[in-house]
Write a protein that holds these residues in place. Sequence first.
Motif, mmCIF file in Angstrom:
data_model
loop_
_atom_site.group_PDB
_atom_site.id
_atom_site.type_symbol
_atom_site.label_atom_id
_atom_site.label_comp_id
_atom_site.label_asym_id
_atom_site.label_seq_id
_atom_site.Cartn_x
_atom_site.Cartn_y
_atom_site.Cartn_z
ATOM 1 N N VAL B 165 0.832 -1.210 0.000
ATOM 2 C CA VAL B 165 0.000 0.000 0.000
ATOM 3 C C VAL B 165 0.867 1.261 0.000
ATOM 4 O O VAL B 165 0.608 2.219 -0.738
ATOM 5 C CB VAL B 165 -0.944 -0.014 1.217
ATOM 6 C CG1 VAL B 165 -1.742 1.277 1.282
ATOM 7 C CG2 VAL B 165 -1.880 -1.204 1.135
ATOM 8 N N THR B 166 1.918 1.250 0.819
ATOM 9 C CA THR B 166 2.789 2.429 0.906
ATOM 10 C C THR B 166 3.392 2.745 -0.456
ATOM 11 O O THR B 166 3.429 3.900 -0.888
ATOM 12 C CB THR B 166 3.942 2.150 1.904
ATOM 13 O OG1 THR B 166 3.378 1.625 3.089
ATOM 14 C CG2 THR B 166 4.729 3.406 2.210
ATOM 15 N N THR B 167 3.867 1.696 -1.115
ATOM 16 C CA THR B 167 4.489 1.892 -2.419
ATOM 17 C C THR B 167 3.492 2.449 -3.417
ATOM 18 O O THR B 167 3.792 3.379 -4.172
ATOM 19 C CB THR B 167 5.067 0.554 -2.928
ATOM 20 O OG1 THR B 167 6.096 0.163 -2.027
ATOM 21 C CG2 THR B 167 5.634 0.671 -4.328
ATOM 22 N N ARG B 168 2.285 1.878 -3.406
ATOM 23 C CA ARG B 168 1.235 2.386 -4.310
ATOM 24 C C ARG B 168 1.042 3.880 -4.094
ATOM 25 O O ARG B 168 1.016 4.659 -5.040
ATOM 26 C CB ARG B 168 -0.095 1.705 -3.998
ATOM 27 C CG ARG B 168 -0.250 0.318 -4.547
ATOM 28 C CD ARG B 168 -1.620 -0.223 -4.120
ATOM 29 N NE ARG B 168 -1.701 -1.652 -4.349
ATOM 30 C CZ ARG B 168 -1.975 -2.211 -5.511
ATOM 31 N NH1 ARG B 168 -2.218 -1.456 -6.545
ATOM 32 N NH2 ARG B 168 -2.008 -3.515 -5.646
ATOM 33 N N LEU B 169 0.894 4.249 -2.828
ATOM 34 C CA LEU B 169 0.604 5.658 -2.520
ATOM 35 C C LEU B 169 1.760 6.553 -2.935
ATOM 36 O O LEU B 169 1.555 7.637 -3.493
ATOM 37 C CB LEU B 169 0.314 5.817 -1.028
ATOM 38 C CG LEU B 169 -0.977 5.143 -0.547
ATOM 39 C CD1 LEU B 169 -1.110 5.247 0.962
ATOM 40 C CD2 LEU B 169 -2.193 5.770 -1.233
ATOM 41 N N GLN B 170 2.997 6.086 -2.683
ATOM 42 C CA GLN B 170 4.152 6.927 -3.013
ATOM 43 C C GLN B 170 4.308 7.093 -4.529
ATOM 44 O O GLN B 170 4.654 8.167 -5.008
ATOM 45 C CB GLN B 170 5.426 6.349 -2.390
ATOM 46 C CG GLN B 170 5.522 6.742 -0.922
ATOM 47 C CD GLN B 170 6.601 6.000 -0.189
ATOM 48 O OE1 GLN B 170 6.831 4.814 -0.454
ATOM 49 N NE2 GLN B 170 7.259 6.659 0.739
ATOM 50 N N ILE B 171 4.046 6.014 -5.250
ATOM 51 C CA ILE B 171 4.154 6.108 -6.714
ATOM 52 C C ILE B 171 3.076 7.038 -7.262
ATOM 53 O O ILE B 171 3.338 7.907 -8.102
ATOM 54 C CB ILE B 171 4.085 4.703 -7.355
ATOM 55 C CG1 ILE B 171 5.383 3.935 -7.049
ATOM 56 C CG2 ILE B 171 3.867 4.802 -8.862
ATOM 57 C CD1 ILE B 171 5.415 2.506 -7.538
ATOM 58 N N ILE B 172 1.868 6.883 -6.743
ATOM 59 C CA ILE B 172 0.774 7.747 -7.213
ATOM 60 C C ILE B 172 1.064 9.212 -6.892
ATOM 61 O O ILE B 172 0.865 10.101 -7.721
ATOM 62 C CB ILE B 172 -0.570 7.289 -6.595
ATOM 63 C CG1 ILE B 172 -0.992 5.984 -7.262
ATOM 64 C CG2 ILE B 172 -1.645 8.350 -6.752
ATOM 65 C CD1 ILE B 172 -2.133 5.289 -6.602
ATOM 66 N N GLU B 173 1.581 9.443 -5.699
ATOM 67 C CA GLU B 173 1.920 10.802 -5.284
ATOM 68 C C GLU B 173 2.997 11.391 -6.201
ATOM 69 O O GLU B 173 2.918 12.544 -6.625
ATOM 70 C CB GLU B 173 2.415 10.768 -3.826
ATOM 71 C CG GLU B 173 2.416 12.098 -3.117
ATOM 72 C CD GLU B 173 1.030 12.766 -3.107
ATOM 73 O OE1 GLU B 173 0.036 12.076 -2.865
ATOM 74 O OE2 GLU B 173 0.986 13.989 -3.357
ATOM 75 N N ALA B 174 3.999 10.552 -6.503
ATOM 76 C CA ALA B 174 5.095 11.011 -7.380
ATOM 77 C C ALA B 174 4.563 11.342 -8.772
ATOM 78 O O ALA B 174 4.974 12.339 -9.375
ATOM 79 C CB ALA B 174 6.181 9.943 -7.468
ATOM 80 N N VAL B 175 3.660 10.518 -9.258
ATOM 81 C CA VAL B 175 3.083 10.765 -10.592
ATOM 82 C C VAL B 175 2.303 12.069 -10.582
ATOM 83 O O VAL B 175 2.418 12.889 -11.500
ATOM 84 C CB VAL B 175 2.175 9.581 -11.012
ATOM 85 C CG1 VAL B 175 1.367 9.934 -12.251
ATOM 86 C CG2 VAL B 175 3.021 8.345 -11.272
ATOM 87 N N ARG B 176 1.530 12.271 -9.537
ATOM 88 C CA ARG B 176 0.770 13.531 -9.419
ATOM 89 C C ARG B 176 1.701 14.744 -9.430
ATOM 90 O O ARG B 176 1.468 15.729 -10.116
ATOM 91 C CB ARG B 176 -0.023 13.533 -8.102
ATOM 92 C CG ARG B 176 -1.362 12.858 -8.210
ATOM 93 C CD ARG B 176 -2.325 13.510 -7.189
ATOM 94 N NE ARG B 176 -3.324 12.551 -6.802
ATOM 95 C CZ ARG B 176 -3.318 11.860 -5.682
ATOM 96 N NH1 ARG B 176 -2.357 12.028 -4.805
ATOM 97 N NH2 ARG B 176 -4.271 11.009 -5.412
ATOM 98 N N ASP B 177 2.784 14.632 -8.640
ATOM 99 C CA ASP B 177 3.746 15.748 -8.555
ATOM 100 C C ASP B 177 4.357 16.037 -9.917
ATOM 101 O O ASP B 177 4.505 17.197 -10.315
ATOM 102 C CB ASP B 177 4.879 15.411 -7.575
ATOM 103 C CG ASP B 177 4.394 15.430 -6.138
ATOM 104 O OD1 ASP B 177 3.252 15.884 -5.917
ATOM 105 O OD2 ASP B 177 5.148 14.984 -5.251
#
Lengths: 256, 320
Positions: B165-177
């Motif tokens: 879950v953490t990885t999913r969230l971090q990747i999604i956050e990075a993509v958004r940024d």
Amino acid sequence: MTAALAITKLQLRIIRNDPWFLLIMFLMPLVVMPLFVKTLGLGLVASGFESASGAEVVVPGQVVLFGFFVGGSVGFALYREHGWKTWDRLRASAAPSRSLLAGFAVPWTVIHVAYQLILFLAGGLALGLRFNGGSPFALVLVAVGYGACIVALVLLVSASFRTINQVNAFQNVGAMALGGLGGALVPLEQLPGWAQAIAPVTPQYWAMRGFRGVFLESASIVDVLPSAAVLFGTAAVLSLLAARRFRADETKEFFA
Amino acid sequence: MLRATDLTKAYGEVQALNGADLSVAPGQVVSLLGRNGAGKTTMLSIIAGLLRPDAGSVELGGIDALAKPEAAAKLLGIAPQDTGIYTVLTVRQNLEFFGELSGMDRATRSARAVEVADRLGLGPLLDRKGGQLSGGETRRLHTACALVHAPRLLMLDEPTVGADVTTRLQIIEAVRDLAADGAAVVYTTHYLPEVVSLEADLVIIDNGQVLATGTQPELIEQHRISGVQFEAAGELPDSLTSGQGLEVTRQGPDRWQVLGDIDMAQLLEYFGDGTARLRSVESLQPDLETVFLAVTGNRIDDESLDEEAAATDIEEGARA
């Protein structure tokens, strides 16, 4: 060139982070060399080299034999990229195939040459191998030619084969069979006549001829030019063939 | 930023792409949705220069990517589906290598490696070897390697498969940024909640053809369905099963779906005195799953979702 340079540095960094293969490749011949010095020394004396100790053929022989594995590691390094799934990432840099190939060929040639020279140095320290009037520059010239030749040969094989097992099989058989034929296991003059007749088709023969010249016959750079010319010429032809045969988009199988 | 037009590619007799188009503007996140074998990876591979199309064109930042792949490659970052990192190198060395491969100078790639690592939660692991990372950390490093040269087009092929879950969230956050910074992003996934979370625009692909494109609200509106889902014991009323314009589907032992012009109140009328047999009733809400179903006639890889969920559960369990 950017990609070739980056991949060259990558290869050196990988070796620095994981040097065990090279360390073992240094230790193995150092263990093997002393076992053969006396026997082969007697053979040299019988052949007319009265002051020879045996190190003059044992050290070059082991350098040529094990050097094939070291230079041949370029195939492993290339296939390993497929195993690590990093090959497509290298390709995504859009570097031309020849740049990718150069990124592997250059560092492994340098490593192979350094390996040979360090083993010669170790042979000098451990077994008393001396130049006896031979030229150190001639030694370096032949070592570079042999290094380039083996790397080019294994690159061609790697470009032509599909699996790492095929490349490994070639390396194992190639090291022993070509090394044996080329006079790396026992001196050429002690091989059967048929083997002596076909020995010149192997790069090992020309490398051994050059090295022996330096250590047994006080060879200068000029004296080893024929050997060096054959080695460099063969390396050039094999490199061209490898570059023609190599296709970056071809699937290669590393260990399953 | 990206305009891929009429891409066609066949592998022998299998037509992987059949005239597919894909356009992405700076700052836009486009999610390429399709079942396994729909042609997503082939499309990304062609855009990344890993495959030559049989026909079609790819323009990247105004550059003809098929004619000038080296120039186009500098604008592009791709994280392929299979995780690919150098396990004997540290996180920092991995990132710096891919920066160097893209032609970045030493100081820039060094600073950028730290920046990208921080963005994906790898900052404290910069000097750890790739082989010592957990599955999720490896996945993040794999993604980070595609970001290190600050590409103007980022393509992530199922970046969260098997990730925690953490990885999913971090990747999604990075993509958004990245998108907020102006990068164009193509993101393939089977995991629809991620698409929702990214607020990505959609390109639905099936059998090598693009079947639908648009924003999520647009596509949901275009493919709005009505109906109800309910759980009921026993047989359904005959009037319901034979109701005109209604499509009744059994979804489990006692679970049913009725598509058509029907709402919850009408369902109760059908049951009449038998409403006590109804355990639950809900209106069908149109969502990406129903859009995908309506466009392709298929669900989006149930099997993959199950495997993915299982992998996540296992990893989370192991961490706990």
